[in-house]
Design a protein around this motif. Structure first.
Motif, PDB file in Angstrom:
ATOM      1  N   ARG A  11      -3.018  -0.217  -0.989  1.00 27.18           N
ATOM      2  CA  ARG A  11      -2.964   0.774   0.213  1.00 27.18           C
ATOM      3  C   ARG A  11      -4.142   1.781   0.401  1.00 27.18           C
ATOM      4  O   ARG A  11      -3.761   2.984  -0.173  1.00 27.18           O
ATOM      5  CB  ARG A  11      -1.563   1.341   0.154  1.00 27.18           C
ATOM      6  N   GLU A  60      -1.455  -5.144   9.304  1.00 23.16           N
ATOM      7  CA  GLU A  60      -0.509  -5.244   8.361  1.00 23.16           C
ATOM      8  C   GLU A  60       0.196  -3.599   8.107  1.00 23.16           C
ATOM      9  O   GLU A  60      -0.123  -2.800   8.196  1.00 23.16           O
ATOM     10  CB  GLU A  60      -1.551  -5.444   6.793  1.00 23.16           C
ATOM     11  N   ASP A  61       1.260  -3.938   7.779  1.00 24.54           N
ATOM     12  CA  ASP A  61       2.306  -2.468   7.456  1.00 24.54           C
ATOM     13  C   ASP A  61       1.783  -2.093   5.925  1.00 24.54           C
ATOM     14  O   ASP A  61       2.145  -2.711   5.048  1.00 24.54           O
ATOM     15  CB  ASP A  61       3.880  -2.827   7.489  1.00 24.54           C
ATOM     16  N   LYS A  75       2.940  -0.023   4.079  1.00 23.56           N
ATOM     17  CA  LYS A  75       3.977   0.124   3.136  1.00 23.56           C
ATOM     18  C   LYS A  75       4.494  -0.977   2.204  1.00 23.56           C
ATOM     19  O   LYS A  75       5.051  -0.880   1.329  1.00 23.56           O
ATOM     20  CB  LYS A  75       5.331   0.822   3.980  1.00 23.56           C
ATOM     21  N   THR A  76       3.935  -2.095   2.761  1.00 22.02           N
ATOM     22  CA  THR A  76       4.287  -3.281   1.965  1.00 22.02           C
ATOM     23  C   THR A  76       3.285  -3.392   0.714  1.00 22.02           C
ATOM     24  O   THR A  76       3.453  -4.318  -0.180  1.00 22.02           O
ATOM     25  CB  THR A  76       4.177  -4.686   2.851  1.00 22.02           C
ATOM     26  N   LEU A  77       2.158  -2.503   0.629  1.00 23.98           N
ATOM     27  CA  LEU A  77       1.273  -2.851  -0.408  1.00 23.98           C
ATOM     28  C   LEU A  77       1.571  -1.857  -1.444  1.00 23.98           C
ATOM     29  O   LEU A  77       2.246  -0.815  -1.454  1.00 23.98           O
ATOM     30  CB  LEU A  77      -0.123  -2.503   0.132  1.00 23.98           C
TER      31      LEU A  77
END
Ligand code: NDP
Length: 246
Positions: free
Chosen positions: A201, A212-213, A215-217
């Protein structure tokens, strides 16, 4: 597993470590984590204000006082790196580690649209600069009892991918450079390895994947175990390897 490595609190006590691209993203976090584990960090980057902010964070946390080296890898020449190496030698006597982390994504585009300037910038900043810097720093690295040189690659440094143009090529070159140095210095006190951070991120990742979000990383903090392992003496016998940080 190295990505689960638990670093002792004093892992890097007494060590001096240079981090490039230390003003933000993974480099900023690496500088903070190295300092937290006892290192004196030399913060190198192109935007002085960002380096000063990291310097202040290190000071506020009560870690060893950092040093700042404002340098743009795009314009720097062998002379700049030699001067930097002399300054480090005069100030610290030796250097225990270098994290080559600074890098640019350049432009993602179809192959037919790659522009010469963008290509040259990516190769200059991601490969030529780190090469010249390592060359200049070798004598001061060899003065350390055991020194670690870490280059930063990427998934596209192993397998080319459509539209990743100059960035992918620069990361292939980075892996090649690391292998040449690692092989050549194998019998010395300087070890050289590569980290592939994996999707992390940062600003660069969101430039590459705007939809891409984040927060998913994984965060930069999540991937620090591999960075700490490679800078500390627990990795003393590792050379010429590539580590996935995730
Ligand atoms: P960021 O873009 O968030 O940070 C890059 C840092 O490098 C910034 O501090 C930037 O300085 C510095 N930098 C860029 N160009 C120069 C230059 N010409 N001279 C000096 N410093 C420069 O990137 P990340 O933290 O995401 O990436 C760090 C490394 O990890 C890079 O090598 C990248 O290729 C690699 N990587 C990252 C992945 C990810 O998912 N994030 C995945 C795979 C690899 P400034 O802030 O002043 O621009």
């Amino acid at each position: 597993k190295v990505h689960d490595y638990q670093a002792p609190a004093d892992l890097l006590a007494g060590k001096t470590i240079l981090v490039t691209g230390a003003g933000e993203g993974i480099g900023r976090q690496a500088a903070l984590s190295f300092a937290q584990h006892g290192a004196t960090v030399i913060l190198l980057g192109r935007t002085t204000a960002k380096l000063e902010a990291v310097y202040d964070e290190i000071e506020a946390a009560g870690y060893a006082q950092a040093a700042i080296v404002p340098l743009d890898l795009k314009g720097a020449t062998a002379r700049h790196y030699k001067d930097m190496a002399s300054t480090i030698e005069n100030q610290f006597g030796h250097l225990d580690g270098v994290l080559h982390n600074a890098g640019i994504l350049s432009i993602l585009s179809p192959f037919s649209h790659i522009e010469e300037n963008d290509w040259n910038d990516a190769l200059q900043i991601n490969v030529t600069g780190p090469m010249l810097m390592t060359q200049a720093l070798m004598p001061v690295l060899e003065k350390a009892p055991s020194a670690s040189v870490v280059f930063t690659s990427s998934g596209v440094g192993r397998k080319g991918r459509a539209y990743w143009g100059s960035y992918a090529v620069s990361k292939f070159a980075t892996e090649g450079l690391a292998q040449v140095i690692a092989d050549e210095y194998e019998t010395t006190s300087v070890r050289t390895n590569v980290i592939n951070p994996g999707a992390t991120r940062t600003k660069m990742r969101s430039k590459a994947y705007p939809a891409e979000d984040p927060k998913t990383l994984k965060t930069a903090l999540d991937i620090m175990p591999t960075y700490l392992y490679l800078m500390g003496d627990d990795s003393k016998n590792e050379n010429n390897l590539c580590f996935d940080a995730q």
